[in-house]
Write a protein that holds these residues in place. Structure first.
Motif, PDB file in Angstrom:
ATOM      1  N   ALA A   1       0.831  -1.208   0.000  1.00 53.46           N
ATOM      2  CA  ALA A   1       0.000   0.000   0.000  1.00 53.46           C
ATOM      3  C   ALA A   1       0.861   1.252   0.000  1.00 53.46           C
ATOM      4  O   ALA A   1       0.582   2.228  -0.718  1.00 53.46           O
ATOM      5  CB  ALA A   1      -0.934  -0.005   1.206  1.00 53.46           C
ATOM      6  N   LEU A   2       1.924   1.254   0.795  1.00 50.36           N
ATOM      7  CA  LEU A   2       2.796   2.434   0.881  1.00 50.36           C
ATOM      8  C   LEU A   2       3.477   2.713  -0.460  1.00 50.36           C
ATOM      9  O   LEU A   2       3.510   3.857  -0.921  1.00 50.36           O
ATOM     10  CB  LEU A   2       3.834   2.215   1.975  1.00 50.36           C
ATOM     11  CG  LEU A   2       4.792   3.367   2.270  1.00 50.36           C
ATOM     12  CD1 LEU A   2       5.155   3.401   3.745  1.00 50.36           C
ATOM     13  CD2 LEU A   2       6.078   3.263   1.444  1.00 50.36           C
ATOM     14  N   ILE A   3       3.999   1.670  -1.097  1.00 50.27           N
ATOM     15  CA  ILE A   3       4.714   1.859  -2.358  1.00 50.27           C
ATOM     16  C   ILE A   3       3.778   2.310  -3.470  1.00 50.27           C
ATOM     17  O   ILE A   3       4.082   3.245  -4.220  1.00 50.27           O
ATOM     18  CB  ILE A   3       5.439   0.560  -2.750  1.00 50.27           C
ATOM     19  CG1 ILE A   3       6.614   0.311  -1.797  1.00 50.27           C
ATOM     20  CG2 ILE A   3       5.943   0.629  -4.193  1.00 50.27           C
ATOM     21  CD1 ILE A   3       7.285  -1.035  -1.985  1.00 50.27           C
ATOM     22  N   LEU A   4       2.619   1.680  -3.584  1.00 51.93           N
ATOM     23  CA  LEU A   4       1.702   2.028  -4.676  1.00 51.93           C
ATOM     24  C   LEU A   4       1.063   3.400  -4.467  1.00 51.93           C
ATOM     25  O   LEU A   4       0.906   4.168  -5.418  1.00 51.93           O
ATOM     26  CB  LEU A   4       0.633   0.945  -4.827  1.00 51.93           C
ATOM     27  CG  LEU A   4       1.149  -0.381  -5.400  1.00 51.93           C
ATOM     28  CD1 LEU A   4       0.033  -1.426  -5.426  1.00 51.93           C
ATOM     29  CD2 LEU A   4       1.728  -0.186  -6.802  1.00 51.93           C
ATOM     30  N   LEU A   5       0.696   3.722  -3.237  1.00 52.49           N
ATOM     31  CA  LEU A   5       0.173   5.072  -2.974  1.00 52.49           C
ATOM     32  C   LEU A   5       1.264   6.113  -3.200  1.00 52.49           C
ATOM     33  O   LEU A   5       1.015   7.174  -3.782  1.00 52.49           O
ATOM     34  CB  LEU A   5      -0.350   5.167  -1.540  1.00 52.49           C
ATOM     35  CG  LEU A   5      -1.785   4.712  -1.284  1.00 52.49           C
ATOM     36  CD1 LEU A   5      -2.077   4.721   0.212  1.00 52.49           C
ATOM     37  CD2 LEU A   5      -2.779   5.598  -2.018  1.00 52.49           C
ATOM     38  N   GLY A   6       2.472   5.808  -2.718  1.00 54.78           N
ATOM     39  CA  GLY A   6       3.572   6.751  -2.883  1.00 54.78           C
ATOM     40  C   GLY A   6       3.914   6.984  -4.340  1.00 54.78           C
ATOM     41  O   GLY A   6       4.195   8.110  -4.746  1.00 54.78           O
ATOM     42  N   PHE A   7       3.875   5.926  -5.158  1.00 61.93           N
ATOM     43  CA  PHE A   7       4.212   6.060  -6.571  1.00 61.93           C
ATOM     44  C   PHE A   7       3.115   6.799  -7.333  1.00 61.93           C
ATOM     45  O   PHE A   7       3.386   7.814  -7.989  1.00 61.93           O
ATOM     46  CB  PHE A   7       4.432   4.678  -7.182  1.00 61.93           C
ATOM     47  CG  PHE A   7       4.870   4.723  -8.623  1.00 61.93           C
ATOM     48  CD1 PHE A   7       6.214   4.796  -8.946  1.00 61.93           C
ATOM     49  CD2 PHE A   7       3.944   4.698  -9.658  1.00 61.93           C
ATOM     50  CE1 PHE A   7       6.628   4.843 -10.278  1.00 61.93           C
ATOM     51  CE2 PHE A   7       4.338   4.742 -10.987  1.00 61.93           C
ATOM     52  CZ  PHE A   7       5.682   4.829 -11.298  1.00 61.93           C
ATOM     53  N   TRP A   8       1.890   6.304  -7.277  1.00 62.22           N
ATOM     54  CA  TRP A   8       0.833   6.854  -8.134  1.00 62.22           C
ATOM     55  C   TRP A   8       0.353   8.234  -7.705  1.00 62.22           C
ATOM     56  O   TRP A   8      -0.292   8.943  -8.486  1.00 62.22           O
ATOM     57  CB  TRP A   8      -0.341   5.888  -8.208  1.00 62.22           C
ATOM     58  CG  TRP A   8      -0.007   4.636  -8.967  1.00 62.22           C
ATOM     59  CD1 TRP A   8       0.030   3.367  -8.472  1.00 62.22           C
ATOM     60  CD2 TRP A   8       0.358   4.529 -10.352  1.00 62.22           C
ATOM     61  NE1 TRP A   8       0.399   2.476  -9.461  1.00 62.22           N
ATOM     62  CE2 TRP A   8       0.607   3.165 -10.623  1.00 62.22           C
ATOM     63  CE3 TRP A   8       0.506   5.454 -11.383  1.00 62.22           C
ATOM     64  CZ2 TRP A   8       0.989   2.711 -11.882  1.00 62.22           C
ATOM     65  CZ3 TRP A   8       0.891   5.000 -12.633  1.00 62.22           C
ATOM     66  CH2 TRP A   8       1.123   3.648 -12.886  1.00 62.22           C
ATOM     67  N   ARG A   9       0.672   8.656  -6.459  1.00 57.15           N
ATOM     68  CA  ARG A   9       0.339  10.024  -6.055  1.00 57.15           C
ATOM     69  C   ARG A   9       1.586  10.883  -5.913  1.00 57.15           C
ATOM     70  O   ARG A   9       1.505  12.045  -5.535  1.00 57.15           O
ATOM     71  CB  ARG A   9      -0.418  10.027  -4.728  1.00 57.15           C
ATOM     72  CG  ARG A   9      -1.910  10.028  -4.789  1.00 57.15           C
ATOM     73  CD  ARG A   9      -2.610  11.025  -5.667  1.00 57.15           C
ATOM     74  NE  ARG A   9      -2.063  12.347  -5.831  1.00 57.15           N
ATOM     75  CZ  ARG A   9      -2.678  13.328  -6.470  1.00 57.15           C
ATOM     76  NH1 ARG A   9      -3.882  13.132  -6.991  1.00 57.15           N
ATOM     77  NH2 ARG A   9      -2.130  14.504  -6.596  1.00 57.15           N
ATOM     78  N   ALA A  10       2.766  10.302  -6.217  1.00 54.20           N
ATOM     79  CA  ALA A  10       4.034  11.038  -6.143  1.00 54.20           C
ATOM     80  C   ALA A  10       4.193  11.714  -4.779  1.00 54.20           C
ATOM     81  O   ALA A  10       4.580  12.881  -4.688  1.00 54.20           O
ATOM     82  CB  ALA A  10       4.121  12.063  -7.270  1.00 54.20           C
ATOM     83  N   PHE A  11       3.909  10.957  -3.719  1.00 53.48           N
ATOM     84  CA  PHE A  11       4.015  11.507  -2.382  1.00 53.48           C
ATOM     85  C   PHE A  11       5.461  11.560  -1.910  1.00 53.48           C
ATOM     86  O   PHE A  11       6.278  10.705  -2.238  1.00 53.48           O
ATOM     87  CB  PHE A  11       3.222  10.654  -1.381  1.00 53.48           C
ATOM     88  CG  PHE A  11       1.743  10.895  -1.390  1.00 53.48           C
ATOM     89  CD1 PHE A  11       1.224  12.170  -1.503  1.00 53.48           C
ATOM     90  CD2 PHE A  11       0.853   9.836  -1.256  1.00 53.48           C
ATOM     91  CE1 PHE A  11      -0.140  12.392  -1.497  1.00 53.48           C
ATOM     92  CE2 PHE A  11      -0.510  10.041  -1.248  1.00 53.48           C
ATOM     93  CZ  PHE A  11      -1.011  11.325  -1.362  1.00 53.48           C
ATOM     94  N   ARG A  12       5.762  12.560  -1.105  1.00 52.71           N
ATOM     95  CA  ARG A  12       7.016  12.588  -0.369  1.00 52.71           C
ATOM     96  C   ARG A  12       6.917  11.606   0.800  1.00 52.71           C
ATOM     97  O   ARG A  12       5.827  11.225   1.225  1.00 52.71           O
ATOM     98  CB  ARG A  12       7.301  13.988   0.178  1.00 52.71           C
ATOM     99  CG  ARG A  12       7.454  15.071  -0.872  1.00 52.71           C
ATOM    100  CD  ARG A  12       7.772  16.400  -0.197  1.00 52.71           C
ATOM    101  NE  ARG A  12       7.902  17.486  -1.164  1.00 52.71           N
ATOM    102  CZ  ARG A  12       6.895  18.218  -1.614  1.00 52.71           C
ATOM    103  NH1 ARG A  12       5.662  18.002  -1.154  1.00 52.71           N
ATOM    104  NH2 ARG A  12       7.087  19.172  -2.494  1.00 52.71           N
ATOM    105  N   SER A  13       8.082  11.260   1.359  1.00 53.77           N
ATOM    106  CA  SER A  13       8.092  10.338   2.499  1.00 53.77           C
ATOM    107  C   SER A  13       7.305  10.898   3.683  1.00 53.77           C
ATOM    108  O   SER A  13       6.567  10.171   4.354  1.00 53.77           O
ATOM    109  CB  SER A  13       9.539  10.053   2.933  1.00 53.77           C
ATOM    110  OG  SER A  13      10.241   9.370   1.919  1.00 53.77           O
ATOM    111  N   ASP A  14       7.464  12.206   3.946  1.00 50.71           N
ATOM    112  CA  ASP A  14       6.766  12.786   5.089  1.00 50.71           C
ATOM    113  C   ASP A  14       5.257  12.849   4.859  1.00 50.71           C
ATOM    114  O   ASP A  14       4.473  12.763   5.802  1.00 50.71           O
ATOM    115  CB  ASP A  14       7.334  14.156   5.446  1.00 50.71           C
ATOM    116  CG  ASP A  14       7.165  15.180   4.342  1.00 50.71           C
ATOM    117  OD1 ASP A  14       7.218  14.785   3.165  1.00 50.71           O
ATOM    118  OD2 ASP A  14       6.984  16.369   4.639  1.00 50.71           O
TER     119      ASP A  14
END
Length: 302
Positions: A137-150
């Protein structure tokens, strides 16, 4: 309930910025042996000493920390001196350095990671399944929404609306570019594959979480932490997944998700404006920094 004004002053400051400023002040005082309050000449000597050791970007952060320390305690700001400004300009001219950036996570490597996590989701050990669900969930949300770590670490379940097979709506109370803390509502699409919405559903089912921080630590016995996952842990988590997936983790960090999406979007003909609006960048230069693009050399390319 705490009614003191200090809690509002603290809320106005990003925790990551506070840490960096504290480290900068400690570096000036302890590492270099500077005295506070400082004079402009001592700041010039400090810059000169580290001009060929630290990047100009790091030195600018240290100057900002020194400026705020003096302003908060009512002292004259020594960093405003023209000699300080000119010294920094001279360092930038004599010691130019390329900006170090994390490797962009390509779609192929993303698929390898998610395939590995899919295998782990079928593991008989509950703790392995739990970590795989969180990491997916963290990787896919982070990738497809281009989220920063924070931004990933600050996601809260109560700020997420889930519309099955359609997408997610996430409210971000604050972010690096949201200086006024107005917050931002972003949408996460449901996809045919590598779907962040389906991964979110799996994580909630496995974790049984209903409120609070979305991503948290998990100990060796499978106990989920109460607090949000530290933003600095995201890079380490990603590298561990890469290793298990057979992907060389060298050069990757939490920013690899953000850069990976920007590069993917550019390759798929997203305009700069569409990319800026989706990610939340304010200027084109911010977007270009994250994009790996190849010039269209056609048949001339080897």
């Amino acid at each position: 309930m705490d009614t003191s004004p200090d809690r509002y002053l603290q809320a106005a400051r990003r925790a990551s910025t506070e840490r960096r400023y504290a480290q900068a002040i400690a570096h000036f005082e302890t590492e270099w042996g500077g005295l506070l309050p400082a004079s402009s000449e001592s700041v010039v000597r400090y810059l000169t000493h580290y001009g060929d050791q630290l990047t100009s970007r790091t030195l600018r952060v240290h100057l900002a920390a020194l400026a705020r320390w003096h302003q908060q305690l009512g002292f004259a700001d020594p960093t405003k001196s023209y000699r300080v400004r000119d010294t920094l300009k001279g360092i930038q001219a004599l010691h130019p350095q390329p900006v170090k950036q994390a490797e962009a996570l390509a779609l192929h490597e993303l698929e390898l990671c998610i395939n590995q996590l899919a295998e782990e989701l079928a593991d008989p050990l509950p703790v392995v399944r739990l970590r795989a669900a969180r990491d997916q969930a963290l990787i896919l949300l982070g990738f497809w929404r281009a989220f920063r770590s924070d931004e990933l670490s600050r996601l809260r379940i109560e700020n997420i609306q889930w519309r099955k097979a359609q997408g997610l709506e996430l409210f971000l109370p604050n972010s690096k570019t949201d200086r006024s803390n107005r917050g931002r509502l972003v949408k996460v699409p449901a996809l045919k594959r590598l779907c962040p919405v389906a991964a979110y559903e799996v994580w909630l089912n496995e974790s049984e979480l209903t409120e609070g921080a979305l991503f948290r630590s998990i100990d060796r016995w499978g106990h989920i932490g109460e607090q949000a996952l530290n933003a600095n842990s995201v890079s380490r988590l990603l590298r561990q997944v890469f290793l298990r997936s057979g992907v060389d983790p060298e050069g990757y960090s939490g920013h690899s998700l953000r850069r990976g999406f920007a590069t993917w979007a550019s390759a798929n003909q997203w305009s700069h404006k569409a990319l800026m609006d989706y990610v939340g960048w304010r200027d084109v230069q911010s977007a270009i920094r994250y994009i790996d693009s190849d010039g269209p050399f056609g048949n001339w390319a080897l």
